[in-house]
Enzyme design. Structure first.
Site, PDB file in Angstrom:
ATOM      1  CB  CYS A 352      -0.929  -0.001   1.218  1.00 46.36           C
ATOM      2  SG  CYS A 352      -2.045   1.414   1.258  1.00 46.36           S
ATOM      3  CG  ASP A 455       0.707  -1.034 -16.897  1.00 44.15           C
ATOM      4  OD1 ASP A 455      -0.017  -0.365 -16.149  1.00 44.15           O
ATOM      5  OD2 ASP A 455       1.900  -0.755 -17.126  1.00 44.15           O
TER       6      ASP A 455
END
Length: 606
Positions: A352, A455
């Protein structure tokens, strides 16, 4: 525009006007930094309206559930006059109620925004007896926080026996290290010259050890309840032995999950809620995971944090993700999860990037605190009966990758699976994911499965990712932009999905949201808010039929364009007002005091 005979077109024949860029210089400066670049990241000061603000007058629960007397009597703050409530209640959104049609009854009764479908003229709630009988005893959602457990957590009366054992082992190891260090220091620096000083030191050391043994014995005798002739044993017994496991499970005996060649929906904060996961499961996601939950909030019994652990019956392989930075809290949280909810694996978030988590040492901060990281992993493995997985990034700094150093260590710590996001904390989403580095790390991780993330927006991207040697792929933003990506990957095709089909996907989400958050005003507005957060990503999708070259890349931003019909153009809009219009098609008009700004500034156009 003129027709073939020179006739002028009517308003009904015209196409909607294309979206225009705002050219007002003062308007353009609002969302810019001093260097002229557009603001990106999170809208930390975005407006927030509490769900209670949308209900002017609420009906008492005793009236909704057809009870005769209210337990609070005259002190009750809610309304009891049904006729008066129905006169001031907002108009119904639709003619049919999804909850009534699915389960045979609606638990929200007269408060439901679709109440006409199951309310008689004298304001009585109807039930479909056949559907009620068919769904009797069934529970579609698991992992609810019981009131008893919540009270015990708040009173700190929950016992963590296994965690206490592990933490005692840690403290003993620490004491031994300190003793070894003190012994060396004693020999080097302090050399007593008198025999009496040596005797005093020996006596003090012996006394300290005796006191430590007495403390351990006292704690053991106080914590362990004694079963006498009049008292029943603490657990059910079969002969001289108890039914509990006397010998701890070995790693090979734990429940195993087959992670090989699976499509993994990433644990997405805010947008990765249960209704969205149900949509992705319909499109073919294999593994789902709950949103990141803070371990301290779970240990405090916070209802909002426990809601992130809920699991729908359609989620056949489901895990929860927890975040923390200390071995004691993370180990206790793992033991709490292990004993109270149904999951297939537990994931540690050590990737995170947000400041709130990173600055206290959690998230990406764990990657640089290997001693704490090791203690957390070993402690959670000690108390869990299910596999433990870890999600990491390439590193913290942009050009300083450390994942390849950490992965061989994690293999020794008995991690069941590793997920690697191909970017560092500093990069966030500004550059493409480094799949060459992911390939290198996957070889280092073998035989532990490693999933790659970053991606992936088409089946071609997924095929290239699988060529790198990863065990599977995790999809995050790609699922938000086009949740049907799982179908595309499994069928190896580009799906030119129509605007009507995409609206049906949103309709399914709204129905699932009404089932999850409620069909009253609060539930409707909560469903709308999460739908708008999702639309802030979904608007980036470019229909395949309009592309000059296929496929679309995740970091490409198209110019303003007109779709093949009005709905397609509306769904491509990046203006908040247009997202609200789409939500009104499914959830009715917004309240007067409704205000929304998306969480991420990447699409936060006003």
């Amino acid at each position: 525009w003129q027709g073939p005979k020179g006739e002028k077109a009517t308003d009904g024949d015209k196409e909607p006007e294309p979206k225009k860029l705002k050219l007002d210089p003062e308007e353009g400066k609002k969302g810019l930094k001093p260097d002229g670049k557009r603001m990106r990241g999170q809208n930390k000061s975005r407006p927030h309206t509490k769900p209670t603000a949308f209900d002017e007058k609420r009906l008492c629960l005793s009236v909704i559930q057809d009870k005769r007397e209210c337990p609070f009597g005259d002190k009750c703050q809610f309304q009891h006059d049904v006729a008066e409530y129905m006169a001031t209640k907002p108009a119904d959104i639709g003619e049919s109620c999804y909850l009534y049609d699915t389960f045979g009854k609606c638990g929200y009764g007269l408060c439901c925004r679709f109440a006409k479908a199951h309310t008689t003229l004298d304001f009585k709630t109807m039930e479909n007896a056949e559907l009620v009988r068919a769904n009797e005893g069934k529970s579609t959602v698991k992992n609810n926080l019981s009131k008893d457990l919540q009270i015990r957590l708040r009173k700190r009366s929950v016992t963590f026996n296994q965690s206490a054992e592990y933490l005692d082992m840690l403290s003993n190891q620490k004491d031994k290290r300190e003793q070894r260090g003190n012994g060396k220091k004693f020999k080097m620096d302090v050399v007593p010259t008198h025999t009496w000083s040596i005797s005093v030191l020996l006596i003090l050391t012996i006394c300290q050890r005796i006191l430590r043994i007495l403390n351990i014995c006292t704690r053991f005798l106080c914590d362990k309840p004694q079963a006498g002739p009049d008292k029943p044993p603490p657990v059910k017994t079969v002969g001289p032995l108890t039914d509990v496991d006397i010998v701890k499970l070995r790693l090979c005996e734990k429940k195993q999950v087959d992670f090989q060649d699976k499509l993994y929906l990433a644990p997405l904060t805010t947008c990765g809620n249960l209704p969205f996961r149900r949509v992705c499961k319909r499109f073919g996601a294999d593994i789902t995971c709950g949103e990141m939950a803070m371990c301290t909030n779970l240990l405090q019994g916070q209802q909002s944090e426990w809601a992130l652990l809920k699991r729908h019956e359609s989620e056949d392989v489901f895990g929860v993700q927890v975040e923390g930075c200390f071995p004691d809290t993370m180990t206790r949280c793992a033991e709490l999860i292990n004993g109270n909810i149904d999951v297939d694996f537990v994931d540690i978030n050590s990737g995170c990037p947000i400041d709130l988590v990173y600055k206290k040492g959690g998230g990406c901060g764990l990657m640089t605190r290997t001693r704490k990281f090791e203690q957390i992993i070993k402690g959670m493995n000690y108390v869990l009966d299910v596999p433990l997985t870890v999600k990491i990034r390439t590193g913290v700094q942009e050009k300083c990758n450390i994942a390849h150093k950490l992965i061989p260590e994690m293999k020794k710590w008995d991690v069941s699976m590793i997920t690697l996001h191909g970017r560092s904390r500093e990069q966030r989403y500004t550059k493409s994911a480094d799949w060459d580095y992911i390939n290198t790390c996957s070889k280092l991780a073998s035989p532990v499965p490693l999933f790659g993330n970053g991606d992936i927006l088409s089946y071609e991207d997924a095929m290239k990712a699988r060529e790198t040697g990863v065990s599977g792929i995790m999809i995050a933003r790609g699922a938000l932009i086009k949740p049907w990506i799982f179908t595309e990957i499994k069928e190896s095709r580009h799906w030119d999905i129509s605007s009507g089909e995409r609206l049906d996907v949103l309709r399914d989400f709204s129905n699932f949201g009404l089932e999850h958050w409620g069909s009253d005003t609060r539930g409707v507005e909560k469903t709308r808010t999460f739908m708008l957060e999702w639309l802030s990503f979904m608007c980036r999708y470019i229909p395949v039929g309009l592309l000059e070259r296929v496929p679309q890349k995740i970091n490409e931003r198209p110019p303003f364009y007109l779709g093949r019909n009005y709905l397609e153009s509306l769904m491509a809009s990046q203006h908040v007002g247009d997202w609200v219009r789409i939500s009104e098609m499914l959830l009715g008009p917004v309240p007067k005091n409704f205000n929304f700004l998306p969480k991420h500034k990447a699409n936060a156009y006003k």
